[in-house]
Design a protein around this motif. Structure first.
Motif, PDB file in Angstrom:
ATOM      1  N   THR A  49       0.842  -1.190   0.000  1.00 15.26           N
ATOM      2  CA  THR A  49       0.000   0.000   0.000  1.00 15.26           C
ATOM      3  C   THR A  49       0.883   1.247   0.000  1.00 15.26           C
ATOM      4  N   PRO A  50       0.326   2.403  -0.393  1.00 12.37           N
ATOM      5  CA  PRO A  50       1.116   3.640  -0.322  1.00 12.37           C
ATOM      6  C   PRO A  50       1.667   3.905   1.074  1.00 12.37           C
ATOM      7  N   THR A  51       0.902   3.572   2.097  1.00 14.73           N
ATOM      8  CA  THR A  51       1.382   3.772   3.470  1.00 14.73           C
ATOM      9  C   THR A  51       2.581   2.881   3.764  1.00 14.73           C
ATOM     10  N   GLU A  52       2.513   1.621   3.337  1.00 20.05           N
ATOM     11  CA  GLU A  52       3.641   0.709   3.552  1.00 20.05           C
ATOM     12  C   GLU A  52       4.870   1.163   2.775  1.00 20.05           C
ATOM     13  N   ILE A  53       4.670   1.623   1.544  1.00 18.18           N
ATOM     14  CA  ILE A  53       5.793   2.123   0.737  1.00 18.18           C
ATOM     15  C   ILE A  53       6.427   3.328   1.424  1.00 18.18           C
ATOM     16  N   THR A  54       5.591   4.231   1.921  1.00 17.31           N
ATOM     17  CA  THR A  54       6.091   5.434   2.597  1.00 17.31           C
ATOM     18  C   THR A  54       6.891   5.073   3.838  1.00 17.31           C
ATOM     19  N   GLU A  55       6.338   4.200   4.673  1.00 11.83           N
ATOM     20  CA  GLU A  55       7.012   3.834   5.918  1.00 11.83           C
ATOM     21  C   GLU A  55       8.341   3.125   5.634  1.00 11.83           C
ATOM     22  N   LEU A  56       8.341   2.250   4.622  1.00 11.03           N
ATOM     23  CA  LEU A  56       9.580   1.553   4.284  1.00 11.03           C
ATOM     24  C   LEU A  56      10.629   2.524   3.760  1.00 11.03           C
ATOM     25  N   ALA A  57      10.222   3.405   2.861  1.00 11.86           N
ATOM     26  CA  ALA A  57      11.171   4.370   2.295  1.00 11.86           C
ATOM     27  C   ALA A  57      11.782   5.236   3.389  1.00 11.86           C
ATOM     28  N   GLN A  58      10.960   5.693   4.302  1.00 12.48           N
ATOM     29  CA  GLN A  58      11.478   6.521   5.388  1.00 12.48           C
ATOM     30  C   GLN A  58      12.449   5.736   6.265  1.00 12.48           C
ATOM     31  N   SER A  59      12.117   4.474   6.539  1.00 14.37           N
ATOM     32  CA  SER A  59      12.956   3.685   7.437  1.00 14.37           C
ATOM     33  C   SER A  59      14.294   3.319   6.800  1.00 14.37           C
ATOM     34  N   VAL A  60      14.309   2.947   5.518  1.00 10.57           N
ATOM     35  CA  VAL A  60      15.589   2.597   4.896  1.00 10.57           C
ATOM     36  C   VAL A  60      16.402   3.851   4.591  1.00 10.57           C
ATOM     37  N   GLY A  61      15.716   4.973   4.359  1.00  8.60           N
ATOM     38  CA  GLY A  61      16.431   6.235   4.220  1.00  8.60           C
ATOM     39  C   GLY A  61      17.145   6.594   5.509  1.00  8.60           C
ATOM     40  N   ASP A  62      16.430   6.435   6.636  1.00  5.32           N
ATOM     41  CA  ASP A  62      17.039   6.697   7.940  1.00  5.32           C
ATOM     42  C   ASP A  62      18.154   5.700   8.245  1.00  5.32           C
ATOM     43  N   ALA A  63      18.034   4.478   7.690  1.00  8.40           N
ATOM     44  CA  ALA A  63      19.043   3.444   7.931  1.00  8.40           C
ATOM     45  C   ALA A  63      20.327   3.680   7.149  1.00  8.40           C
ATOM     46  N   GLY A  64      20.303   4.621   6.212  1.00  9.54           N
ATOM     47  CA  GLY A  64      21.523   4.954   5.485  1.00  9.54           C
ATOM     48  C   GLY A  64      21.616   4.427   4.072  1.00  9.54           C
ATOM     49  N   ALA A  65      20.487   3.950   3.509  1.00 12.90           N
ATOM     50  CA  ALA A  65      20.516   3.501   2.115  1.00 12.90           C
ATOM     51  C   ALA A  65      20.939   4.654   1.214  1.00 12.90           C
ATOM     52  N   TRP A  66      21.798   4.346   0.257  1.00 13.94           N
ATOM     53  CA  TRP A  66      22.291   5.364  -0.670  1.00 13.94           C
ATOM     54  C   TRP A  66      21.335   5.548  -1.846  1.00 13.94           C
ATOM     55  N   MET A  67      20.664   4.464  -2.237  1.00 13.94           N
ATOM     56  CA  MET A  67      19.731   4.492  -3.354  1.00 13.94           C
ATOM     57  C   MET A  67      18.567   3.569  -3.038  1.00 13.94           C
ATOM     58  N   VAL A  68      17.379   3.933  -3.498  1.00 13.24           N
ATOM     59  CA  VAL A  68      16.213   3.066  -3.396  1.00 13.24           C
ATOM     60  C   VAL A  68      15.652   2.860  -4.791  1.00 13.24           C
ATOM     61  N   GLN A  69      15.453   1.601  -5.133  1.00 11.06           N
ATOM     62  CA  GLN A  69      14.955   1.233  -6.455  1.00 11.06           C
ATOM     63  C   GLN A  69      13.554   0.659  -6.288  1.00 11.06           C
ATOM     64  N   GLY A  70      12.565   1.264  -6.937  1.00  5.26           N
ATOM     65  CA  GLY A  70      11.191   0.845  -6.748  1.00  5.26           C
ATOM     66  C   GLY A  70      10.566   0.272  -7.996  1.00  5.26           C
ATOM     67  N   GLY A  71       9.660  -0.676  -7.789  1.00  2.00           N
ATOM     68  CA  GLY A  71       8.943  -1.265  -8.911  1.00  2.00           C
ATOM     69  C   GLY A  71       8.646  -2.727  -8.667  1.00  2.00           C
ATOM     70  N   SER A  72       8.329  -3.433  -9.735  1.00  2.00           N
ATOM     71  CA  SER A  72       7.920  -4.827  -9.641  1.00  2.00           C
ATOM     72  C   SER A  72       9.045  -5.755 -10.075  1.00  2.00           C
ATOM     73  N   LEU A  73       9.285  -6.786  -9.293  1.00  2.00           N
ATOM     74  CA  LEU A  73      10.286  -7.781  -9.659  1.00  2.00           C
ATOM     75  C   LEU A  73       9.751  -8.795 -10.661  1.00  2.00           C
ATOM     76  N   SER A  74       8.445  -8.822 -10.853  1.00  2.00           N
ATOM     77  CA  SER A  74       7.849  -9.794 -11.772  1.00  2.00           C
ATOM     78  C   SER A  74       7.768  -9.271 -13.202  1.00  2.00           C
ATOM     79  N   GLY A  75       8.158  -8.017 -13.409  1.00  2.00           N
ATOM     80  CA  GLY A  75       8.111  -7.442 -14.749  1.00  2.00           C
ATOM     81  C   GLY A  75       6.934  -6.517 -14.974  1.00  2.00           C
ATOM     82  N   LYS A  76       5.974  -6.522 -14.049  1.00  2.00           N
ATOM     83  CA  LYS A  76       4.839  -5.603 -14.150  1.00  2.00           C
ATOM     84  C   LYS A  76       5.336  -4.185 -13.956  1.00  2.00           C
ATOM     85  N   ARG A  77       4.950  -3.275 -14.826  1.00  2.00           N
ATOM     86  CA  ARG A  77       5.447  -1.913 -14.747  1.00  2.00           C
ATOM     87  C   ARG A  77       4.867  -1.196 -13.543  1.00  2.00           C
TER      88      ARG A  77
END
Length: 256
Positions: free
Chosen positions: A157-185
């Motif tokens: 969900t958008p809320t889950e995406i937001t919370e994850l992005a904030q948490s890994v950003g705070d954890a020090g991730a240099w880059m975040v890559q978003g999308g589907s691993l199954s090939g769905k755009r």
């Protein structure tokens, strides 16, 4: 608004538009050196193209890291690979095992490492993905290694995406890559959610290959800083387009 005022506004807006060189287009591209079916000389050929073109990085499977690192030594193009490359993304990651693999890959020449998360891994109460990210960042950061986080946004969900992005950003991730691993755009709204939640210094990458230079420029305008693509097609288009004028990033709220 009078004609002169409108003209002044147009000229002022034109000065705000970012112009890219062909080299700067290349610097937004990762060159993927992996395929479902083995391709002869894929790593040597791909590394040569990356070094010549000035791509941002090459991404290869873990077994190819030593070869790629040797070929790109001194080129300024980093070698990137993923931790637990072949592991199903619905299974938990053991932090100790991840760190052991990370150290080995860095010893072999990897300069950036990717951690992959998914809805299943986020729901795993025994292993905190943000904590794992912070642990890997802390351990490998001492060696100058940068950590990317791949977010499989399917079923999130958008809320889950937001919370994850904030948490890994705070954890020090240099880059975040978003999308589907199954090939769905990925929907563009998912990228907007990620960009809005991430600290400005964290690079956002679109997982699915961008199909045209125009779409790439539009995404840059929206804060996407790195892309997968048919790099030869994008570069050929950029070089051709640059012959007739600058490569211009559109201005949000004005050009579209």
């Amino acid at each position: 608004m009078g004609v002169d005022d409108f003209r002044d506004q147009v000229e002022a807006r034109a000065k705000l538009r970012r112009q890219l060189s062909v080299a700067e287009v290349a610097a937004h591209l990762d060159h993927r050196l992996y395929a479902q079916q083995a391709v002869e000389d894929q790593v040597p050929t791909g590394c040569a193209l990356a070094a010549e073109s000035g791509f941002a990085a090459v991404i290869c499977a873990p077994p190819d890291v030593p070869q790629a690192a040797g070929l790109l030594d001194g080129s300024g193009v980093p070698v990137v690979t993923a931790l637990e490359w072949d592991a199903p993304t619905d299974t938990a990651m053991d932090t100790a095992a991840v760190l052991e693999e990370a150290r080995m890959l860095v010893d072999q020449g990897a300069e950036e490492l990717m951690l992959i998360t998914s809805k299943a891994r986020l729901d795993d109460s025994r292993n905190s993905f943000p904590h794992q990210t912070a642990t890997v960042v802390r351990e490998l950061g001492r060696r100058g290694v940068r950590i990317r986080v791949i977010v499989n946004t399917e079923r999130m969900t958008p809320t889950e995406i937001t919370e994850l992005a904030q948490s890994v950003g705070d954890a020090g991730a240099w880059m975040v890559q978003g999308g589907s691993l199954s090939g769905k755009r990925a929907r563009f709204t998912e990228l907007e959610v990620l960009r809005g939640a991430l600290p400005p210094e964290v690079i956002l990458k679109w997982m699915q290959p961008v199909r045209s230079l125009d779409v790439m420029l539009l995404c840059i305008a929206e804060g996407v800083g790195r892309f997968n693509a048919d790099v030869e097609h994008i570069m050929a288009t950029a070089e051709l387009r640059a012959q007739s004028g600058p490569l211009v990033v559109p201005l949000p709220g004005w050009d579209y």
